[in-house]
Design a protein around this motif. Structure first.
Motif, PDB file in Angstrom:
ATOM      1  N   GLY A  70       0.817  -1.207   0.000  1.00  0.00           N
ATOM      2  CA  GLY A  70       0.000   0.000   0.000  1.00  0.00           C
ATOM      3  C   GLY A  70       0.848   1.253   0.000  1.00  0.00           C
ATOM      4  O   GLY A  70       1.824   1.377  -0.752  1.00  0.00           O
ATOM      5  N   ILE A 105       0.617   5.442  -4.050  1.00  0.00           N
ATOM      6  CA  ILE A 105      -0.667   5.208  -3.395  1.00  0.00           C
ATOM      7  C   ILE A 105      -0.833   6.215  -2.264  1.00  0.00           C
ATOM      8  O   ILE A 105       0.065   6.400  -1.439  1.00  0.00           O
ATOM      9  CB  ILE A 105      -0.732   3.777  -2.836  1.00  0.00           C
ATOM     10  N   SER A 108      -4.012   6.562   3.727  1.00  0.00           N
ATOM     11  CA  SER A 108      -5.380   6.561   4.224  1.00  0.00           C
ATOM     12  C   SER A 108      -5.572   7.728   5.186  1.00  0.00           C
ATOM     13  O   SER A 108      -4.607   8.262   5.754  1.00  0.00           O
ATOM     14  CB  SER A 108      -5.688   5.246   4.952  1.00  0.00           C
ATOM     15  N   ASN A 126     -14.819  -0.089   4.644  1.00  0.00           N
ATOM     16  CA  ASN A 126     -14.606   0.580   3.364  1.00  0.00           C
ATOM     17  C   ASN A 126     -13.447   1.567   3.383  1.00  0.00           C
ATOM     18  O   ASN A 126     -13.079   2.118   2.346  1.00  0.00           O
ATOM     19  CB  ASN A 126     -15.882   1.299   2.906  1.00  0.00           C
ATOM     20  N   LYS A 127     -12.841   1.793   4.555  1.00  0.00           N
ATOM     21  CA  LYS A 127     -11.696   2.695   4.642  1.00  0.00           C
ATOM     22  C   LYS A 127     -10.368   1.953   4.688  1.00  0.00           C
ATOM     23  O   LYS A 127      -9.302   2.579   4.757  1.00  0.00           O
ATOM     24  CB  LYS A 127     -11.825   3.587   5.887  1.00  0.00           C
ATOM     25  N   ARG A 129      -7.909  -0.412   2.670  1.00  0.00           N
ATOM     26  CA  ARG A 129      -7.561  -0.973   1.349  1.00  0.00           C
ATOM     27  C   ARG A 129      -6.387  -1.941   1.444  1.00  0.00           C
ATOM     28  O   ARG A 129      -6.315  -2.919   0.708  1.00  0.00           O
ATOM     29  CB  ARG A 129      -7.200   0.153   0.381  1.00  0.00           C
ATOM     30  N   TYR A 130      -5.447  -1.617   2.341  1.00  0.00           N
ATOM     31  CA  TYR A 130      -4.240  -2.421   2.543  1.00  0.00           C
ATOM     32  C   TYR A 130      -4.000  -2.574   4.041  1.00  0.00           C
ATOM     33  O   TYR A 130      -4.523  -1.807   4.847  1.00  0.00           O
ATOM     34  CB  TYR A 130      -3.006  -1.744   1.904  1.00  0.00           C
ATOM     35  N   ASP A 133      -2.831   0.461   5.944  1.00  0.00           N
ATOM     36  CA  ASP A 133      -3.764   1.572   6.191  1.00  0.00           C
ATOM     37  C   ASP A 133      -4.093   1.729   7.667  1.00  0.00           C
ATOM     38  O   ASP A 133      -4.501   2.808   8.102  1.00  0.00           O
ATOM     39  CB  ASP A 133      -5.069   1.363   5.403  1.00  0.00           C
ATOM     40  N   SER A 284     -13.587  -9.732   4.333  1.00  0.00           N
ATOM     41  CA  SER A 284     -12.645  -8.674   4.692  1.00  0.00           C
ATOM     42  C   SER A 284     -11.424  -9.257   5.396  1.00  0.00           C
ATOM     43  O   SER A 284     -11.539  -9.769   6.510  1.00  0.00           O
ATOM     44  CB  SER A 284     -13.328  -7.648   5.608  1.00  0.00           C
ATOM     45  N   TRP A 286      -9.190  -7.573   6.773  1.00  0.00           N
ATOM     46  CA  TRP A 286      -9.055  -6.741   7.969  1.00  0.00           C
ATOM     47  C   TRP A 286      -9.828  -7.368   9.131  1.00  0.00           C
ATOM     48  O   TRP A 286      -9.363  -7.373  10.270  1.00  0.00           O
ATOM     49  CB  TRP A 286      -9.589  -5.344   7.649  1.00  0.00           C
TER      50      TRP A 286
END
Length: 499
Positions: A70, A105, A108, A126-127, A129-130, A133, A284, A286
């Protein structure tokens, strides 16, 4: 100091490890606060930053594919790189240079607030991505190793087969001795290393990569405790063909790593039967990584506690001696229970069985037909409650003490330190949004219920493994399953003669 070096192999492993490091960072205490119950020297290394200031960074080596890191930079604020102009000035090329850069990139919002020292709000799916983040820690530049041979989530050349992982390791190791280049500096700075814990996915090409890596580690450090947390991605609505591929990857990885590692613990999210107040999103990483981190961080808690004499402090080797009662049982299973308080934890009757090996389709039963379950070795860890003075005699006996042949080794570790629910952590556990920490109970065990799933894994994956490796894998899995037979049984267990 009994240091532990962590090895992170693959994207899902890095999600889980990031939650692990965030939790470790939250245990630091500062002037005016009570002393932390955690010995930070076990997992953190002291150092000097570019400006001469003291640093305290994770003892870890992180591998991921191209695009997996990321916005995380190899050179961070603690180790500033030289400017581009200085680099160009020192170049041997006197002609005109043309620099082509890929669009970086963007950080965040969570990371921007951390860097600015501003308040951070609760993260949502949704916040993220990697895995970088939501990372709350800095890493040493030597900790970050990006592999450019494959790209993350590529559909053209996916990194999904066991053989791809072994081939990648061999090609990289031929050019650079990977263990010497990436691990040796971390090992040499340890005063008295207690072991290496590795996190790797079993069901993709990282399984093959980890197999080769652990073999190299065992050759280099033959007496070191090497602990593997083998993660498995949720199957979801994965087509049967893909499930079969993942199962064959797991079979090959377990058959090989159990020969190199001191202890292997497969972890997966149950596809059914989760407690009603547990909300793990299988789509997810995460969220699933957070569940894995809770289990890993809790099960090994006693290996990094302070306030105990050096002789009484338990290490990864002590946990292995508890579980591997028979000498050949280095594959264990983990069950976990999470609640908002001790009272709810004790009342809850729903454990998450995170073994999940040999399960090809949802709802497939992996229990023994006889329903018997004999335990060989077991360590239960309870977070949130002070040690119970009235524990059952024998549960905390020293595993090295003299005992009768065939008796199980049962140990229990209690600590009032709860698992922290940080704003970087998803709301998957009971009390999310209301509690800042939760009570957790994990049970690591070697028992007879491990044998049947390994036999199932052997039979279901046999035809999908390359012919030249099939016999080796089958023999390896048979040896693992045989180590968990109940010697006291009347011979009712079925023999497994398939190849």
């Amino acid at each position: 100091m009994k240091e532990i070096i962590t090895l992170q192999l693959g994207n899902l492993s890095n999600y889980a490890a990031t939650h692990f490091w965030n939790a470790q960072e939250s245990y630091f205490t500062y002037s005016g606060q009570d002393e932390s119950p955690i010995d930070h020297n076990v997992h953190w290394r002291p150092g000097i930053g570019a400006d001469g200031s003291e640093t305290f960074l994770p003892r870890t080596v992180i591998y991921d594919l191209k695009g997996g890191f990321g916005s995380l930079r190899k050179i961070n604020a603690l180790y500033e790189a030289e400017s581009a102009s200085d680099h160009a000035a020192s170049s041997l090329w006197s002609g005109r240079s043309v620099v082509q850069e890929q669009q970086p990139i963007e950080q965040s919002e969570y990371q921007k607030n951390l860097d600015a020292g501003a308040d951070t709000s609760q993260l949502t799916k949704n916040k993220v991505r990697y895995w970088s983040d939501f990372s709350r820690v800095y890493y040493h530049p030597k900790s970050l190793v990006q592999l450019y041979d494959y790209e993350l989530n590529s559909t053209i050349r996916p990194f999904e087969r066991y053989s791809a992982g072994t081939e990648l390791f061999d090609s990289l190791d031929k050019e650079h001795d990977i263990v010497d280049r990436d691990m040796r500096s971390f090992v040499e700075e340890c005063d008295r290393m207690q072991g290496i814990q590795a996190l790797a996915t079993l069901d993709d090409a990282w399984g093959g990569f980890s197999t080769k890596y652990l073999e190299a580690l065992r050759d280099e450090y033959p007496k070191t405790c090497i602990w593997l947390w083998g993660l498995q991605s949720p199957m979801l609505d994965t087509p049967r063909e893909k499930r079969q591929l993942r199962m064959s990857n797991v079979a090959q990885t377990l058959a090989s790593t159990c020969a190199s590692a001191s202890m292997v613990v497969p972890l997966s999210i149950p596809e059914s039967g989760l407690p009603q107040d547990v909300h793990i999103d299988p789509q997810s990483p995460w969220s699933t990584g957070a569940a894995f981190a809770t289990a890993i961080e809790t099960a090994t808690m006693e290996s990094r506690m302070t306030g105990r004499s050096d002789a009484a402090q338990n290490s990864l080797w002590d946990i292995v001696e508890t579980l591997n009662a028979g000498g050949s049982q280095n594959l264990s299973k983990l069950r976990m229970r999470v609640a908002a308080s001790v009272a709810h934890l004790e009342k809850s009757g729903s454990d998450m069985d995170m073994f999940g090996v040999g399960q090809l389709f949802k709802g497939m039963s992996l229990t023994q037909k006889t329903g018997r379950r004999r335990v060989f070795g077991q360590l239960s860890t309870h977070r949130g409650a002070a040690p119970d003075e009235n524990e059952i005699k024998g549960e905390n006996e020293d595993p090295r003490a003299r005992r009768l042949v065939g008796d199980p080794i049962l140990r229990r570790f209690d600590t009032p330190l709860k698992f922290p629910m940080l704003d970087s952590f998803p709301g998957i556990w009971p009390g999310a949004g209301k509690e800042t920490a939760v009570d957790v109970q994990t049970v690591l065990s070697t028992e007879t219920s491990i044998g049947p799933p390994i036999k199932t894994l052997k039979s279901l994956s046999a035809w999908s493994i390359p012919l030249d490796e099939r016999e080796t894998v089958a023999n390896g899995l048979s040896e693992i399953a045989d180590a968990y037979q109940d010697d006291w049984s009347s011979g009712s267990d079925e023999d497994d003669d398939d190849a």
